[in-house]
Design an enzyme around this catalytic site. Structure first.
Site, short mmCIF file in Angstrom:
data_model
loop_
_atom_site.label_atom_id
_atom_site.label_comp_id
_atom_site.label_asym_id
_atom_site.label_seq_id
_atom_site.Cartn_x
_atom_site.Cartn_y
_atom_site.Cartn_z
N ASP A 35 39.33 51.57 35.49
CA ASP A 35 39.03 50.80 36.69
C ASP A 35 39.98 51.13 37.83
OD1 ASP A 35 37.02 49.45 35.48
OD2 ASP A 35 38.14 47.59 35.15
N LYS A 56 35.70 50.10 40.59
CA LYS A 56 34.86 49.37 41.54
C LYS A 56 35.78 48.46 42.33
CE LYS A 56 32.28 47.85 38.23
NZ LYS A 56 31.30 47.11 37.45
N MET A 170 39.15 37.06 42.16
CA MET A 170 38.25 37.70 43.14
C MET A 170 37.83 36.72 44.23
SD MET A 170 35.83 39.99 40.62
CE MET A 170 35.67 38.78 39.32
N1 SAH Z 1 40.09 41.38 33.76
C1 SAH Z 1 41.03 41.09 34.83
C2 SAH Z 1 40.34 40.48 36.03
C3 SAH Z 1 39.38 41.42 36.72
S1 SAH Z 1 38.66 40.72 38.15
C4 SAH Z 1 42.16 40.20 34.30
O1 SAH Z 1 42.05 39.71 33.17
O2 SAH Z 1 43.14 40.00 35.01
C5 SAH Z 1 39.71 41.35 39.41
C6 SAH Z 1 40.53 40.23 40.02
O3 SAH Z 1 41.63 39.92 39.17
C7 SAH Z 1 41.16 40.53 41.36
O4 SAH Z 1 40.24 40.34 42.41
C8 SAH Z 1 42.28 39.52 41.40
O5 SAH Z 1 41.79 38.22 41.72
C9 SAH Z 1 42.72 39.49 39.94
N2 SAH Z 1 43.86 40.38 39.67
C10 SAH Z 1 43.86 41.48 38.89
N3 SAH Z 1 45.10 42.02 38.82
C11 SAH Z 1 45.90 41.25 39.58
C12 SAH Z 1 47.28 41.27 39.90
N4 SAH Z 1 48.10 42.21 39.44
N5 SAH Z 1 47.76 40.30 40.72
C13 SAH Z 1 46.97 39.32 41.19
N6 SAH Z 1 45.65 39.25 40.91
C14 SAH Z 1 45.12 40.20 40.11
#
Ligand code: SAH
Length: 247
Positions: A35, A56, A170
């Site tokens: 990703d 994406k 998100m």
């Molecule tokens: N599977 C991932 C989430 C994917 S959706 C998980 O478990 O974390 C993608 C969203 O995750 C982003 O839009 C943001 O809201 C959050 N996100 C992912 N990595 C992040 C990070 N390092 N810091 C803050 N938010 C994060």
């Protein structure tokens, strides 16, 4: 003989938050499909793999989910160890079920390696618990983001308003809508909020305020992924006392 598709949680960004199992599979992988949110530091562990970016991001042209499923199946028919590397944990807002179903329909085995989800990295950075005795007995993970093909509904807002602590994935680009939806459902404008951008990374950025400020706080974040945490636990008095005594 077919291979195995491993859905691997890459964690929130920092490479040393990867599990040992994830690191081992990356080192063994023949192919890695990753990703956009996966860091270069983590990808560097895939020393022998062909690396394919199927990232994406909402603001960029996206690789169609059906194409990702087809690429996984094709890789599964040709290689032994296929790593599908996803930010955070694969089973939270990661579309893992669609990819697992596509692989299984083609007779390809799948396994998931859990990862540290952004919520946990953000809570660690804030130094607050998502649950807290006397303050928060429930946590909900929600997103206002619909994704293509999903029907519109406000279940996320209802769940976020009902929880003691709401973690919004998100959602930073829709902060005004999130605020409106929660205010409409009776959440007080004074409820503490925190925005954590790039949780666990070197360029992590933390903003704190109350629900009324949410859109203003979101405007002050940059290009990185950001999480919003809404709830009294964000301003848990014990955490604040610890900060004060550490200063
Ligand atoms: N599977 C991932 C989430 C994917 S959706 C998980 O478990 O974390 C993608 C969203 O995750 C982003 O839009 C943001 O809201 C959050 N996100 C992912 N990595 C992040 C990070 N390092 N810091 C803050 N938010 C994060």
């Amino acid at each position: 003989m077919t291979g195995t598709v491993y859905l691997v949680g890459a964690g929130p960004g920092a490479a040393d938050l990867l599990t040992l199992r994830a690191a081992r599979l990356l080192a063994e992988a023949d192919v890695v499909l990753h990703d956009a949110l996966v860091s270069a530091e983590v990808l560097a562990l895939a020393v022998r793999a062909k690396i394919i970016n199927v990232g994406k991001r909402a603001d960029r042209p996206s690789v169609d989910q059906r194409l990702i499923c087809r690429l996984l199946v094709r890789a599964g028919l040709r290689h032994r160890v296929i790593v599908r590397l996803k930010g955070g944990d694969p089973h939270l807002f990661g579309r893992a079920s669609e990819e697992i179903a596509a692989c299984r329909a083609a007779g390809i085995a799948t396994e998931t390696v859990p990862g540290v989800s952004a919520a946990f990295a953000a809570a660690s950075s804030l130094g607050v618990s998502l649950t807290s005795r006397g303050v928060s007995r429930s946590v909900t993970f929600v997103t206002p983001s619909r994704g293509e093909g999903s029907p519109a509904n406000a279940h996320w807002a209802k769940a976020a308003a009902a929880a003691d602590t709401a973690v919004v994935y998100m959602g930073a680009s829709q902060a005004a809508a999130v605020r409106e939806a929660l205010l409409k459902r009776g959440v007080p404008a004074s409820r503490p909020v925190a925005l954590v951008e790039n949780a666990s990374a070197a360029d992590e950025h933390i903003l704190r305020g109350v629900l009324a400020d949410l859109p203003g706080l979101a405007e002050r974040t940059g290009e990185g992924p950001a999480l919003m945490i809404i709830g009294e636990s964000v301003a848990d008095v014990r955490a604040i006392l610890n900060e004060a005594s550490a200063a």
